[in-house]
Scaffold this active site. Structure first.
Site, short mmCIF file in Angstrom:
data_model
loop_
_atom_site.label_atom_id
_atom_site.label_comp_id
_atom_site.label_asym_id
_atom_site.label_seq_id
_atom_site.Cartn_x
_atom_site.Cartn_y
_atom_site.Cartn_z
N ASN A 122 50.98 40.52 42.99
CA ASN A 122 50.70 41.46 44.09
C ASN A 122 51.94 41.61 44.96
O ASN A 122 52.92 40.88 44.79
CB ASN A 122 49.56 40.93 44.95
CG ASN A 122 48.18 41.15 44.32
OD1 ASN A 122 48.00 42.03 43.48
ND2 ASN A 122 47.23 40.34 44.73
N HIS A 133 41.77 47.30 41.16
CA HIS A 133 43.07 47.89 40.79
C HIS A 133 42.89 49.14 39.93
O HIS A 133 43.67 49.39 39.01
CB HIS A 133 43.95 46.88 40.06
CG HIS A 133 44.32 45.68 40.88
ND1 HIS A 133 45.50 45.60 41.59
CD2 HIS A 133 43.66 44.52 41.12
CE1 HIS A 133 45.54 44.43 42.23
NE2 HIS A 133 44.44 43.77 41.96
#
Ligand code: HDD
Length: 685
Positions: free
Chosen positions: A144, A71
């Site tokens: 997510n 990420h």
């Protein structure tokens, strides 16, 4: 006229718009010359004594901190959560008590695999992490845009990530799963098959961060004041509706604008078009958990909304861009362990492992245990404890007492409080120590099949095409075939389409399931993007491609129809200076044609004047603009002079219902048409 400063005898420098405040060193000492190092004579060596130059370069050398191991590429924005339905009967979390109350928050969206500088529209899961600054501490919901995960146990996470990241010997490919290592791992890890369907779907190439759902993924607990616990899944539902791009478009967007998603988010907030998501909860109890076909602790499974309906309890509004990307987006530290009284963990082994990983990684990334002192991470409620010292400590206890218990009375500092303090839900735990995976985690195909049958035909085509694309990037046939052997357990149509796409004639044997699929699950409409799109064009972007002499009334009518409906209109023209409209007005352009390809827009309108049609027909960027808009099933409005361009790209004889010829009266009808976002019927022919 800018003032060119030559008075130092050194290289000229330009001062524009000089401010009142004096530049200083980091120690606060005023600086007289920020252009020239201290040298011995005008052409002599630089002196080591130059503390100003050394301090400046030293600070520069240390600007970077390690990027997130996953990420790394992300975009953060500020906003707030407004509770619309209090749930004290379910949870005593302070944030869930008072309807109408707003809680500040910070949300960071991200891709998983790519480095910080990788393109935004890579095929990937998107991170959707929210830090709520509640009055009883920070709650981080680190989710997510896909409700399930590749692996069931955190111990497999490093392998998953190593497999998707660039191979260690050659350092490529960047920000892609289309390579041998990834598919080798996935095909040897059947529990990943379900999530791979999601990442091969258009969920993994969202049109905008504003147009995607968010999921807490794991089952958590809500615990009320009496200590009663319910299970819960958290979901974010975008009020903007769902929307994705198509793969060919994604590839081109990444070249045309690698910052496509962050630019879109920044621009929406900057223009006051604040994106909103409703926070939904799916609440269930042990009876449901026992009766459910799958284990509620298994993060590779979701709970269909048809089985446990989503209750909306509040709304997140993102309304403030960061002032400094590094200070806020880069330094924000999400930790799944950050929960508050009224919310609790479950035994999901993925979640339990995450609770270790995030704190550990922040300590490394931000250089020590005091990252909670950084303003973006600091709670907005009182913080009182006896933790102290360490690198960059900014909040040390005052006075002589730094331990507890103590007998210093009122001077003794904060005390524990069983009444309002966090208590873990006392679910009983017993068992032998063992390394094993519960049998209840073993059905890897049923929900993958359910996902497949829940998609529209268009979406199924995209999924099959994505597997074909990705597997065709695998050099090793054994990996392609092994993956196919799993898809055969998902659905014959999927396996057949991928086999055809790969040119496989002899199908492999289907993989042996760890456990026979438990049931033939019904379709769930909530799993499709196209069944959950918006009902208007609001928040979307029209490209108005103009030539000199374009009809001023028509331009005006299209612009106002779209902007009145909450959409954005960008003027694209052969030159950035713009075009001269039929009434003599100059219309400045937002993009020169080769800087504003149609992939950057949701729909296009071509408003040309008679005499330029032929000229534009031989303009390559104009040809790409139109042929891509056509190939990506976009709505295309046009005036007669666009015909030569249509002919040049071979679509003159294929005008369809998604391509209206437009006149001043037709602007509203075109806007209405565009609310369907794409004319998918075109791709069926
Ligand atoms: Fe993770 C970052 C989401 C499994 C270890 N993860 C990270 C971020 C998101 C997620 C959104 C970025 C946060 C930010 O914007 O700063 N991760 C998930 C979800 C998972 C998941 C939804 C499964 C349900 N993650 C997962 C596992 C592990 C990690 C199983 C380790 C065992 N994740 C991390 C990390 C990161 C991270 C290494 C990297 C940077 C960071 O934490 O702050 O700790």
């Amino acid at each position: 006229m800018e003032d060119v400063n030559l008075d130092k005898g050194g290289a000229p420098h330009q001062q524009t718009d000089a401010g009142e405040e004096t530049l200083t060193t980091a120690q606060g000492a005023p600086i007289s010359d920020n252009q020239n190092s201290l040298t011995a004579g005008p052409r002599g060596p630089v002196l080591l004594e130059d503390h100003i130059m050394r301090e400046k370069i030293f600070a520069f050398d240390h600007e970077r901190i390690p990027e997130r191991v996953v990420h790394a590429r992300g975009y953060g924005v500020h906003g707030h959560f407004e509770l619309t339905k209090a749930i004290p009967e379910l949870s005593c979390a302070d944030i869930f008590q008072r309807e109408g109350e707003k809680t500040p928050l910070f949300t960071r969206f991200s891709t998983v695999a790519g480095s910080k500088g990788s393109p935004d529209v890579a095929r990937d899961v998107r991170g959707f992490a929210v830090k709520f600054y509640t009055q009883e501490g920070n709650w981080d919901l680190v989710g997510n845009n896909i409700p399930v995960f590749f692996v069931q146990d955190a111990i497999k996470f490093p392998d998953l990530i190593h497999s998707v990241k660039p191979a260690p010997d050659r350092a490529f490919p960047q920000a892609q799963s289309a390579h041998d290592n990834f598919w080798d791992f996935i095909s040897l890890t059947p529990e990943a098959v379900h999530t791979s369907l999601w990442t091969m779907s258009d969920r993994a190439i969202p049109r905008s961060l504003r147009f995607m759902e968010g999921f807490g993924v794991h089952t958590f607990r809500l615990v009320n004041a009496e200590g009663t616990s319910h299970y819960v899944k958290f979901l974010w539902k975008p009020r903007q509706g769902l929307q994705s791009v198509v793969w060919n478009e994604a590839l081109k967007i990444n070249g045309a604008d690698p910052d496509f998603h962050r630019r879109d988010m920044w621009a929406a907030i900057d223009s006051g078009d604040y994106p909103q998501w409703d926070l939904g909860i799916q609440v269930f109890d042990d009876d449901f958990a026992d009766a459910f076909e799958f284990d509620i602790l298994d993060a590779t499974k979701l709970i269909p909304e048809e089985q446990v309906p989503v209750q909306i309890i509040g709304t997140m509004t993102l309304d403030n861009n960061v002032e400094n990307f590094f200070a806020e987006t880069e330094q924000v530290a999400f930790c799944t362990q950050n929960i508050v009284r009224g919310i609790d963990f479950t035994n999901d082994p993925l979640l339990q492992g995450r609770n270790f990983s995030y704190l550990d990684t922040q300590t490394k990334r931000l250089g020590g245990p005091n990252f909670t002192h950084i303003p973006i991470n600091a709670p907005k409620c009182p913080v009182r404890h006896f933790q102290q010292d360490g690198h960059m400590a900014m909040q040390n206890p005052k006075g002589r007492v730094n331990y507890e218990p103590n007998s210093w009375g009122e001077d003794g500092g904060p005390r524990e409080n069983p009444e309002i303090g966090f208590t873990s839900h006392p679910n009983p735990v017993q068992g032998n120590k063992q390394r094993t995976r519960s049998e209840t985690f073993a059905d890897h195909y049923s929900q993958a099949r359910q996902f497949w049958i829940s998609q529209t035909k268009t979406e199924q085509n995209h999924i099959a095409a994505a597997y074909t694309f990705e597997l065709s990037k695998c050099e090793h046939e054994r990996i392609r075939l092994r993956m196919l052997s799993h898809l055969m357990n998902v659905h014959d149509d999927l396996a057949g389409a991928v086999a055809k796409g790969l040119g496989v004639e002899d199908m492999p044997d289907a993989a042996t399931p760890a456990r026979e699929p438990v049931t033939d699950l019904p379709a769930s409409d909530a799993l499709s993007i196209l069944k959950n799109g918006p009902d208007s064009f609001a928040g979307r972007k029209l490209a108005l491609f103009l030539s000199d002499g374009a009809d001023a009334d028509l331009v005006q009518s299209i612009e106002s129809a779209f902007t009145d409906a909450g959409a954005t209109v960008a003027i694209v023209a052969p030159h950035i200076a713009g075009v001269e409209l039929s009434n003599g007005d100059i219309k400045p352009a937002d993009e020169k044609i080769d800087g504003g390809p149609s992939v950057l827009f949701d729909a296009v309108a071509l408003v040309f004047s008679e005499d330029v049609g032929e000229e534009l027909a031989i303009n390559k960027p104009a040809q790409d603009f139109v042929s891509d808009a056509y190939a990506h099933a976009k709505f295309i409005a046009w005036t007669e002079a666009a015909q030569p361009l249509f002919e040049a790209v071979g679509i003159a004889g294929k005008i369809d219902n998604g391509m209206p010829e437009i006149s001043t009266e037709g602007a509203d009808a075109f806007l209405h048409m565009c609310s369907a976002l794409r004319f998918w019927a075109r791709l069926k022919s």
